[in-house]
Design a protein around this motif. Structure first.
Motif, PDB file in Angstrom:
ATOM      1  N   THR A 145      30.192  52.936  54.148  1.00 50.60           N
ATOM      2  CA  THR A 145      30.795  51.868  53.356  1.00 50.60           C
ATOM      3  C   THR A 145      31.853  51.084  54.126  1.00 50.60           C
ATOM      4  N   GLY A 146      32.408  51.685  55.172  1.00 51.12           N
ATOM      5  CA  GLY A 146      33.400  50.968  55.970  1.00 51.12           C
ATOM      6  C   GLY A 146      32.806  49.849  56.787  1.00 51.12           C
ATOM      7  N   THR A 147      31.481  49.844  56.946  1.00 45.39           N
ATOM      8  CA  THR A 147      30.817  48.792  57.710  1.00 45.39           C
ATOM      9  C   THR A 147      30.300  47.669  56.823  1.00 45.39           C
ATOM     10  N   PRO A 149      30.482  44.435  54.452  1.00 46.70           N
ATOM     11  CA  PRO A 149      31.432  43.326  54.340  1.00 46.70           C
ATOM     12  C   PRO A 149      32.251  43.352  53.051  1.00 46.70           C
ATOM     13  N   ASP A 150      31.674  43.912  51.986  1.00 47.55           N
ATOM     14  CA  ASP A 150      32.384  43.936  50.707  1.00 47.55           C
ATOM     15  C   ASP A 150      33.064  45.267  50.446  1.00 47.55           C
ATOM     16  N   GLY A 151      33.021  46.202  51.418  1.00 46.83           N
ATOM     17  CA  GLY A 151      33.632  47.510  51.225  1.00 46.83           C
ATOM     18  C   GLY A 151      32.970  48.310  50.120  1.00 46.83           C
ATOM     19  N   ARG A 209      39.877  52.094  54.610  1.00 45.97           N
ATOM     20  CA  ARG A 209      38.923  51.388  55.469  1.00 45.97           C
ATOM     21  C   ARG A 209      38.001  50.476  54.677  1.00 45.97           C
ATOM     22  N   THR A 210      37.495  50.982  53.544  1.00 47.10           N
ATOM     23  CA  THR A 210      36.558  50.183  52.766  1.00 47.10           C
ATOM     24  C   THR A 210      37.235  48.961  52.153  1.00 47.10           C
ATOM     25  N   ALA A 213      37.908  46.446  54.804  1.00 46.96           N
ATOM     26  CA  ALA A 213      36.723  45.666  55.153  1.00 46.96           C
ATOM     27  C   ALA A 213      36.549  44.499  54.212  1.00 46.96           C
ATOM     28  N   SER A 216      39.152  41.722  54.813  1.00 53.51           N
ATOM     29  CA  SER A 216      38.962  40.907  56.010  1.00 53.51           C
ATOM     30  C   SER A 216      37.759  39.989  55.916  1.00 53.51           C
ATOM     31  N   GLU A 217      36.815  40.314  55.056  1.00 53.24           N
ATOM     32  CA  GLU A 217      35.577  39.534  54.997  1.00 53.24           C
ATOM     33  C   GLU A 217      35.542  38.499  53.886  1.00 53.24           C
TER      34      GLU A 217
END
Length: 286
Positions: A145-147, A149-151, A209-210, A213, A216-217
């Motif tokens: 889930t950290g990768t 874009p919406d977490g 982290r999620t 993400a 930032s997106e």
């Protein structure tokens, strides 16, 4: 703004993880100390400081409760059609794990609804079974889930209950709407806007982290919310409203994610898949 509108980057690809044919594919306190504004006695207060504390500390009240049953819904309007994805299951707020059965909406053509997707929620990971799209029936799909874009706020078709609560740690504005009743339980209704950047900074390590993400997106980090807290400060209902632009449409798609929590203290027995049970092949986009 009335919602958050992600940049036209990878959101359209991320939501395809769930395989929804219709297109679907968090102020800053650490939570380590509670003011007591949201706990016990039917209080919670109505001053600005008391309201903010009650909202920000809602996630801590869930940890105190230990676990609960949960119902979720994710509604969106696309192409003039409103669709809803529903989920139901249990969640352990101390271990940060849960299990939900997610029911996809019926195809507009009238085709039968597919079997529910079983989702296991864990820190940093989402596991899905009955994923379809070429995945063997006895295998799980794992998503970091950290990768996303919406977490994973929308990718799985549901919002992780604890992530939904921790998003409130970023409440920039919050007002007390009034006392009401939800499912026979007296609750206090609060409304406001949370900021994803502040929520990520204040979140537990599991969600930092999620949420980071997502912060930032998305083009805007502002997330409007309505939350209903019981007299122990626990979330009974929380609704987040936002929008995103997928790769096929220039107009934003309106999305509302709702989480309902009940039966606090319910037993939660969730076993994460072994490595050999996780599908490592290519996943088709439906």
């Amino acid at each position: 703004m009335a919602g958050r509108q992600p940049r036209r980057t990878r959101i359209g690809d991320a939501v395809v993880v769930l395989g929804v044919a219709c297109g679907l594919a968090l102020v800053g306190v650490s939570g380590c100390g509670r003011s007591g504004a949201a706990t016990g006695g039917g209080g919670g207060g109505t001053t600005a400081g008391e309201v903010a504390a009650a909202v920000r500390e809602a996630a801590d009240a869930l940890v105190d409760a230990g676990s609960s049953k949960a119902r979720t819904s994710m509604e969106m309007a696309t192409g003039g059609t409103r669709v809803t994805i529903r989920g139901e299951g249990v969640y352990d707020y101390r271990k940060r794990i849960g299990r939900l059965k997610v029911l996809l909406p019926q195809d507009p053509s009238g085709a039968p609804v597919s079997r529910p997707i079983t989702e296991l929620l864990a820190p940093g990971a989402l596991f899905m079974k009955n994923r379809g799209a070429g995945v063997p029936a006895n295998k799980w799909v794992r998503v970091d889930t950290g990768t996303l874009p919406d977490g994973n706020l929308v990718t799985g078709g549901v919002t992780d209950p604890f992530t939904a609560a921790e998003l409130l740690r970023g409440a920039r504005t919050a007002t007390y709407v009034g006392r009401t009743e939800f499912a026979g339980v007296p609750v206090r209704h609060y409304r406001g806007t949370a900021d994803l950047h502040e929520a990520a900074q204040a979140a537990s390590e599991a969600n930092r982290r999620t949420l980071g993400a997502a912060a930032s997106e998305f083009a805007t980090s502002e997330v409007p919310f309505d939350v209903y807290l019981d007299d122990q400060g626990r979330i009974r209902k929380v609704r987040h409203r936002f929008s995103f632009v997928n790769e096929e449409r220039s107009a934003p798609v309106a999305v509302a994610s709702t989480t309902l929590l009940h039966d606090f203290g319910a037993p939660v027995d969730v076993r994460l898949p072994e490595a050999e049970d996780i599908y490592a092949g290519r996943i088709a986009k439906e």
